[in-house]
Design a protein around this motif. Structure first.
Motif, PDB file in Angstrom:
ATOM      1  N   ASN A  27       0.830  -1.204   0.000  1.00 36.47           N
ATOM      2  CA  ASN A  27       0.000   0.000   0.000  1.00 36.47           C
ATOM      3  C   ASN A  27       0.863   1.253   0.000  1.00 36.47           C
ATOM      4  O   ASN A  27       0.534   2.242  -0.642  1.00 36.47           O
ATOM      5  N   LYS A  28       1.962   1.219   0.716  1.00 34.69           N
ATOM      6  CA  LYS A  28       2.863   2.377   0.753  1.00 34.69           C
ATOM      7  C   LYS A  28       3.443   2.650  -0.630  1.00 34.69           C
ATOM      8  O   LYS A  28       3.592   3.790  -1.036  1.00 34.69           O
ATOM      9  N   THR A  30       2.108   1.652  -3.669  1.00 31.96           N
ATOM     10  CA  THR A  30       1.140   1.862  -4.743  1.00 31.96           C
ATOM     11  C   THR A  30       0.194   3.021  -4.507  1.00 31.96           C
ATOM     12  O   THR A  30      -0.499   3.422  -5.435  1.00 31.96           O
ATOM     13  N   GLN A  31       0.124   3.588  -3.312  1.00 32.45           N
ATOM     14  CA  GLN A  31      -0.886   4.604  -3.040  1.00 32.45           C
ATOM     15  C   GLN A  31      -0.260   5.917  -2.608  1.00 32.45           C
ATOM     16  O   GLN A  31      -0.646   6.511  -1.604  1.00 32.45           O
ATOM     17  N   ASN A  32       0.692   6.371  -3.387  1.00 31.24           N
ATOM     18  CA  ASN A  32       1.317   7.681  -3.197  1.00 31.24           C
ATOM     19  C   ASN A  32       1.912   7.875  -1.817  1.00 31.24           C
ATOM     20  O   ASN A  32       1.792   8.939  -1.213  1.00 31.24           O
ATOM     21  N   ASN A  34       0.989   6.625   1.019  1.00 27.67           N
ATOM     22  CA  ASN A  34       0.059   6.522   2.143  1.00 27.67           C
ATOM     23  C   ASN A  34      -0.296   5.059   2.347  1.00 27.67           C
ATOM     24  O   ASN A  34      -0.915   4.439   1.496  1.00 27.67           O
ATOM     25  N   TYR A  36      -2.292   3.816   4.629  1.00 26.19           N
ATOM     26  CA  TYR A  36      -3.640   3.611   5.163  1.00 26.19           C
ATOM     27  C   TYR A  36      -4.629   4.398   4.311  1.00 26.19           C
ATOM     28  O   TYR A  36      -4.983   5.517   4.633  1.00 26.19           O
ATOM     29  N   SER A  37      -5.057   3.832   3.217  1.00 29.74           N
ATOM     30  CA  SER A  37      -5.956   4.558   2.329  1.00 29.74           C
ATOM     31  C   SER A  37      -7.411   4.310   2.723  1.00 29.74           C
ATOM     32  O   SER A  37      -7.737   3.292   3.324  1.00 29.74           O
ATOM     33  N   CYS A  39     -11.313   3.678   1.533  1.00 30.17           N
ATOM     34  CA  CYS A  39     -12.002   3.034   0.420  1.00 30.17           C
ATOM     35  C   CYS A  39     -13.111   3.963  -0.074  1.00 30.17           C
ATOM     36  O   CYS A  39     -13.903   4.468   0.715  1.00 30.17           O
TER      37      CYS A  39
END
Length: 75
Positions: A27-28, A30-32, A34, A36-37, A39
């Motif tokens: 997640n760190k 692939t999600q810029n 962050n 803890y994205s 939904c």
């Protein structure tokens, strides 16, 4: 003896914690940056994300009752 169960316990603990560590890293990456994205699959979730972003400038900071003034503002 009791210490013979330590290797088994260590292996089980490592195997049980690996999914959490791997998902955090994925997640760190692939999600810029962050890990803890939030939904936003449903319209209701997107509404709350947009509300938080408009109120605080970030979708991860939420306002509570402490931001509402105690007395009405005079015009």
């Amino acid at each position: 003896m009791w210490y013979e169960c330590i290797p088994s316990y260590a292996i089980m603990t490592i195997c049980m914690s690996m999914p959490n560590v791997v998902l955090y890293g994925l997640n760190k990456l692939t999600q810029n940056g962050n890990a803890y994205s939030r939904c936003a699959d449903e319209r209701w979730d997107r509404f709350f994300i947009a509300r938080d972003r408009a109120h605080t400038g970030s979708e991860y900071v939420c306002n509570g009752l402490e931001t509402i003034p105690d007395e009405p503002q005079k015009k």
